[in-house]
Design an enzyme around this catalytic site. Structure first.
Site, PDB file in Angstrom:
ATOM      1  N   SER A  46       0.804  -1.218   0.000  1.00  0.00           N
ATOM      2  CA  SER A  46       0.000   0.000   0.000  1.00  0.00           C
ATOM      3  C   SER A  46       0.839   1.271   0.000  1.00  0.00           C
ATOM      4  CB  SER A  46      -0.941   0.011   1.206  1.00  0.00           C
ATOM      5  OG  SER A  46      -0.221  -0.095   2.414  1.00  0.00           O
ATOM      6  N   GLY A  79      -1.875  -4.193   1.173  1.00  0.00           N
ATOM      7  CA  GLY A  79      -1.913  -5.353   2.052  1.00  0.00           C
ATOM      8  C   GLY A  79      -0.969  -6.471   1.660  1.00  0.00           C
ATOM      9  N   ASN A 105       4.468  -5.264   5.618  1.00  0.00           N
ATOM     10  CA  ASN A 105       3.318  -5.940   6.210  1.00  0.00           C
ATOM     11  C   ASN A 105       3.724  -7.213   6.950  1.00  0.00           C
ATOM     12  OD1 ASN A 105       1.146  -4.181   5.497  1.00  0.00           O
ATOM     13  ND2 ASN A 105       1.347  -4.868   3.381  1.00  0.00           N
ATOM     14  N   ASP A 128      -4.605   7.205   9.736  1.00  0.00           N
ATOM     15  CA  ASP A 128      -4.308   5.874  10.278  1.00  0.00           C
ATOM     16  C   ASP A 128      -2.904   5.778  10.862  1.00  0.00           C
ATOM     17  OD1 ASP A 128      -2.649   5.722   8.038  1.00  0.00           O
ATOM     18  OD2 ASP A 128      -3.894   4.268   6.980  1.00  0.00           O
ATOM     19  N   HIS A 161      -0.013   5.230   6.582  1.00  0.00           N
ATOM     20  CA  HIS A 161       0.164   5.571   5.166  1.00  0.00           C
ATOM     21  C   HIS A 161       0.523   7.043   4.991  1.00  0.00           C
ATOM     22  CE1 HIS A 161      -2.385   1.912   5.099  1.00  0.00           C
ATOM     23  NE2 HIS A 161      -1.569   1.598   4.108  1.00  0.00           N
TER      24      HIS A 161
END
Length: 207
Positions: free
Chosen positions: A22, A59, A88, A169, A172
């Protein structure tokens, strides 16, 4: 007809594929503002003929990239692959040995297709513990040395601790951070561009 197809392929623009998650797919960003899109604009500005394919998936883990790399290589026949995976894995607490093996497999697959690789490093927040974060961060320089590929030490270098450069969040980066991410990638990528002024694998890419 066969000669014409081969000739067209020989003059096709060299391709750069970005295989990431991402952070590279443009998650949460306005269209066209991600660092991969900015890379395309910078290449044009500097007169490089390369086309850029963003094969990043939000993801994505290193295993996902390992499972996809063969199809990506077959479809796009890249001259350069920017591997920006592993973040991730770390956030999920996966064993560093597993991440290392998956990234190694991706690099080896690219090399078998005569594609050069740029490896993009990631770091984890300190709350994952010193032992784990050190093992994780060591993956990237180790693979860079083993396979003699250029390394981007940290995609978020220079702003990783600045909350104002991240979306709500906290994971990002915002649009304002994307040029900084490109600036972090560029020094490792640029020497490979000079070595690939045009496609050198006639017949290896569809026109």
């Amino acid at each position: 007809m066969t000669w014409l197809l081969a000739s067209a392929s020989a003059f096709a623009a060299p391709v750069i594929v970005v295989l990431g998650d991402s952070l590279s797919s443009g998650y949460g960003l306005p269209t066209g503002s991600g660092w991969v899109t900015l890379l395309e604009a910078r290449l044009r500005h500097h007169g490089y003929p390369h086309a850029v394919v963003n094969a990043s998936v939000s993801g994505e883990t290193s295993l996902g990239g390992r499972n996809r790399i063969a199809a990506v290589l077959e479809r796009h026949h890249p001259d350069i692959v920017i591997v920006a995976l592993g973040g991730n894995d770390g956030l999920r607490g996966l064993p560093p040995e597993t991440t290392r093996a998956n990234l190694a497999a991706i690099i080896e697959a690219a090399h078998r297709r005569n594609a050069q690789v740029v490896l993009v490093g990631m770091r984890l927040p300190p709350n994952y513990g010193k032992a784990y974060t050190e093992k994780f961060q060591a993956i990237f320089p180790e693979l860079s040395r083993r396979y003699k590929v250029p390394l981007v030490p940290f995609l978020l270098e220079g702003f990783g601790e600045r909350r104002d450069f991240f979306q709500p969040d906290g994971i990002h980066p915002t649009a304002a951070a994307q040029p900084l991410m490109l600036d972090n990638v560029w020094p490792a990528l640029k020497p490979l561009l000079a070595a690939n002024p045009s496609s050198s694998r006639a017949g290896g890419r569809a026109p």
